[in-house]
Design an enzyme around this catalytic site. Sequence first.
Site, short mmCIF file in Angstrom:
data_model
loop_
_atom_site.label_atom_id
_atom_site.label_comp_id
_atom_site.label_asym_id
_atom_site.label_seq_id
_atom_site.Cartn_x
_atom_site.Cartn_y
_atom_site.Cartn_z
N ASP A 61 0.82 -1.21 0.00
CA ASP A 61 0.00 0.00 0.00
C ASP A 61 0.86 1.26 0.00
O ASP A 61 2.08 1.23 0.19
CB ASP A 61 -0.90 0.03 1.25
N TYR A 93 6.38 -10.14 6.79
CA TYR A 93 6.29 -8.70 7.01
C TYR A 93 6.81 -8.36 8.40
O TYR A 93 6.65 -9.14 9.35
CB TYR A 93 4.83 -8.22 6.91
#
Length: 323
Positions: free
Chosen positions: A95, A154
Amino acid sequence: MGYAVVGLPSPLNAVLSSNNSSIPGGGIEDPNHFAKPTLPCYKWRLVISYDGTRFSGWQYQQSPPTIQCIVEKALIRATKLERKDLHLVGASRTDTGVHAWGQVAHFVTPFNYDSLENIHAALNGLLPCDIRVREISPAVPVFHARFSAKSKIYHYKIYNDIIMDPFQRLYAYHSTYRLNAVAMREAAKHFIGKHDFSAFVNASHNDRLPDPVKHIFRFDVTEMGALLQLEVEGSGFLYRQVRNMVALLLQIGREAIPPDIVPKILATQDRKELAKYALSAPPHGLCLVSIKYNEEHLQPPPGCPVTSYGRHHCVSKCKLPFY
């Protein structure tokens, strides 16, 4: 079946075997971009790092700029090919504001390379300083940056102190609340396993309906002085899933809610239930660290150049006089 983390050395040669837009779960942003090539082509894998601060995420759009758009422009100049011929695909659609150390992408060319060092140097020379290609390697025909991925890792970093470290401000969320790392660790264990994560996904502009069932392999909470690092590995993640999980853990760390709230929210499969307790964590603390693939998808095809990790420049003779 062994897994390997990209980037490590890898694969090439071939004809693309399928139209990417027909692969379930693909979610294509530009069908013409992925039109099935008709000529034999060679496939190449990139490992890319970027500071996502000034970019609108990975997925292609020209304004405001995205990572994919800028990498494609560099590839077009370096290869003299058109965008429609390159078929650049990224493994993860990070994003706006999200960073990456190990984003993986692939592209194709109608020609082979004798060496990858020159194009590697050319790409990094064309890219802005906040995007870098760390590796280029040949890829086997079956390799696909997105659909071959077995798991993604992540990191989300939280700076937990009264005064924010100015050198961490772009890469870590600042929490002035004293966080209970033990409670966060206990809560994170509830995410591990295969679950329906409908309660942790934001509505997306994507026209397809993603499978809400994801497998989380591990979720670690590590204290490093004032820095708290959350590391999660899963088979895949829904839109803003990681940031939503982190947001709930932050509330648990503040001791506003108990750790056992996690399975209760998961069971509802309702995003509105999570919204009662937490909003998404800011994007700048999140970083895509690495992506794992099956070993056979990383084997080098015959007749391929070796992986390029960049090259060192050296001076053979000092051209400045000594004084």
